[in-house]
Design an enzyme around this catalytic site. Sequence first.
Site, mmCIF file in Angstrom:
data_model
loop_
_atom_site.group_PDB
_atom_site.id
_atom_site.type_symbol
_atom_site.label_atom_id
_atom_site.label_comp_id
_atom_site.label_asym_id
_atom_site.label_seq_id
_atom_site.Cartn_x
_atom_site.Cartn_y
_atom_site.Cartn_z
ATOM 1 N N ARG A 77 -34.211 20.424 -43.889
ATOM 2 C CA ARG A 77 -35.218 19.622 -43.188
ATOM 3 C C ARG A 77 -36.245 20.553 -42.553
ATOM 4 O O ARG A 77 -35.893 21.403 -41.735
ATOM 5 C CB ARG A 77 -34.555 18.765 -42.100
ATOM 6 C CG ARG A 77 -35.551 18.022 -41.239
ATOM 7 C CD ARG A 77 -34.914 17.149 -40.153
ATOM 8 N NE ARG A 77 -35.973 16.565 -39.354
ATOM 9 C CZ ARG A 77 -36.046 16.596 -38.011
ATOM 10 N NH1 ARG A 77 -35.068 17.137 -37.303
ATOM 11 N NH2 ARG A 77 -37.063 16.069 -37.389
ATOM 12 N N HIS A 123 -43.916 17.052 -36.255
ATOM 13 C CA HIS A 123 -43.002 17.661 -35.290
ATOM 14 C C HIS A 123 -43.848 18.333 -34.209
ATOM 15 O O HIS A 123 -43.811 19.553 -34.037
ATOM 16 C CB HIS A 123 -42.052 18.638 -35.980
ATOM 17 C CG HIS A 123 -40.772 18.887 -35.228
ATOM 18 N ND1 HIS A 123 -39.517 18.697 -35.763
ATOM 19 C CD2 HIS A 123 -40.553 19.331 -33.970
ATOM 20 C CE1 HIS A 123 -38.588 19.003 -34.864
ATOM 21 N NE2 HIS A 123 -39.192 19.400 -33.767
ATOM 22 N N ASN A 312 -31.263 12.644 -33.494
ATOM 23 C CA ASN A 312 -31.154 13.984 -32.936
ATOM 24 C C ASN A 312 -30.255 13.884 -31.714
ATOM 25 O O ASN A 312 -30.567 13.166 -30.768
ATOM 26 C CB ASN A 312 -32.521 14.517 -32.516
ATOM 27 C CG ASN A 312 -33.429 14.767 -33.712
ATOM 28 O OD1 ASN A 312 -33.030 14.575 -34.864
ATOM 29 N ND2 ASN A 312 -34.643 15.187 -33.454
ATOM 30 N N TYR A 314 -27.826 16.095 -28.898
ATOM 31 C CA TYR A 314 -27.413 17.376 -28.324
ATOM 32 C C TYR A 314 -26.378 17.239 -27.219
ATOM 33 O O TYR A 314 -25.459 18.033 -27.118
ATOM 34 C CB TYR A 314 -28.639 18.132 -27.785
ATOM 35 C CG TYR A 314 -29.543 18.629 -28.877
ATOM 36 C CD1 TYR A 314 -29.278 19.840 -29.510
ATOM 37 C CD2 TYR A 314 -30.631 17.870 -29.315
ATOM 38 C CE1 TYR A 314 -30.089 20.300 -30.536
ATOM 39 C CE2 TYR A 314 -31.443 18.329 -30.349
ATOM 40 C CZ TYR A 314 -31.163 19.542 -30.956
ATOM 41 O OH TYR A 314 -31.953 19.986 -31.973
ATOM 42 N N GLU A 382 -30.653 16.315 -36.260
ATOM 43 C CA GLU A 382 -30.519 17.543 -35.464
ATOM 44 C C GLU A 382 -29.257 17.471 -34.627
ATOM 45 O O GLU A 382 -28.937 16.421 -34.061
ATOM 46 C CB GLU A 382 -31.692 17.744 -34.480
ATOM 47 C CG GLU A 382 -32.997 18.136 -35.114
ATOM 48 C CD GLU A 382 -34.123 18.312 -34.089
ATOM 49 O OE1 GLU A 382 -33.831 18.595 -32.913
ATOM 50 O OE2 GLU A 382 -35.280 18.149 -34.485
#
Length: 491
Positions: A77, A123, A312, A314, A382
Amino acid sequence: MVPVTLPTNFEWGFATAAYQIEGAVDEDGRGKSIWDTFCHLQPTRTKGANGDIACDHYHRYEEDLDSLVQYGASAYRFSISWSRIIPMGGRDDPVNESGIAFYDNLINSLLSRGITPWVTLYHWDLPQGIHDRYGGWLNVEESQLDFERYAKVCYERFGDRVKNWITINEPWIVSIFGYGNGWNAPGRSSTNPMSTNGDTSTEPWTVGKALIMSHARATALYNRDFRGPQKGKIGISLNGDYYEPWDSQDQRDHEAAERRMEFHIGWFANPVCLAQDYPECMRAQLGNRLPRFTESDFALLRKADMDFYGMNYYTSQYARHRGTNPPDTDFLGNVDELQENKEGMSIGEKSGVSWLRSTPHLFRKHLTRIYQKYGKPIYVTENGCPCPNEDKMTREEAVNDDYRVQYFADHLDAVGISCKDGSDIRGYFAWSLMDNLEWSDGYGVRFGVTFTDYDTLERTPKRSALLLKSMFNARMSNIPIGHPCVAELDE
Ligand code: PNW
């Protein structure tokens, strides 16, 4: 021990973004983006760092794609720099053939290595030309038309080979960090002392609508003119943590956690996944500062049906309700975010950056909640972390990234378990292929599976890079793996 398995044909690989790795900012006709301006105008806001050279990926991409092969990735990606394709950004501005050629070569080099390209159109690097011309994302009507044309050029020029498109990466960060707290380009904020312009009470909500409608235009265009001949998939990547109540006994903290997730994710997922209005709790708090969707906006959102939800993920946090009325500059849903709960228990193990603690057990909850609420197949676009103290390590120390190996193992298990919950999860991209420009944190915070030496630009694989392949293989072939979080989650 419970076997944690991933679906067969699960796609996996690594992710990057143009401004974080490419460098070569003045080469081959590239126009400036708001990140060039942000880094150079007030260097203290990015710890003195900028993307002028970054990882020099623009000149070293063949070597980086060789790493992908070495690591065993099936997919990669990356993002396209809008201002390399259309230097001034606008729909009547010329296309830059040298910029097209760079991504042509990149895509062809991937395909010749048997790696599937996943392309992010946006992005965070808005062409400075359209920011200056009409305010960029602050102008909802103009920006969506320019984004649509940029997307069209990309589909026309790359869509014969690119079958996986992500329109926009993390619209929440674009709106809030760019126009709310001012931490990211263009750095507008009325609460950040470093900012000299902006209005945090209104601008993030305007920009949010511009991003939603830009996504909708690009996706509707794909559906109408390109899906038939090109047969690809399209989606969006949304960030957003999972929130647990700070005081599990307090109903108001349960509500705060849910409200916080609506402000983070529902803001975008309601319109783009369900073609519905913003969450009610947002309207209740923000009133007329939150833009409205017209009937024709809804009609467009309905034509923008997409294939997948890019997630995404985290970390997670605790949410605590506030007893007071929110100021007009609040964008968190009148919620305090904490990493310890009322009993002083940490949400997860600390990493190498303060905002991120490892929370795989909540990743499972998050995946399952998102799948049940929005009903789209999920690709994790991500997931990753810096190891504790990695910013202070030498290369020899940093390549032994056991913390990251464990983080990946635990998060892959969470994906497997959420699949068992019934979620349709189809792929996973580790952030990131290499250490790179971590935006306002500069080059100190290292998210890569490859160590980047910023003096020599030499790359060195870390342990995690070399281990991920066998971690995926083990899970995909149904072999029981006994990571601690598996037992915990299956109690
Ligand atoms: C993402 N937070 O941003 C971006 O998509 C990447 O470009 C970036 O390098 C990566 O995560 C690591 O940070 C985020 O503060 C930045 O919660 C900050 C946050 C979340 C995501």
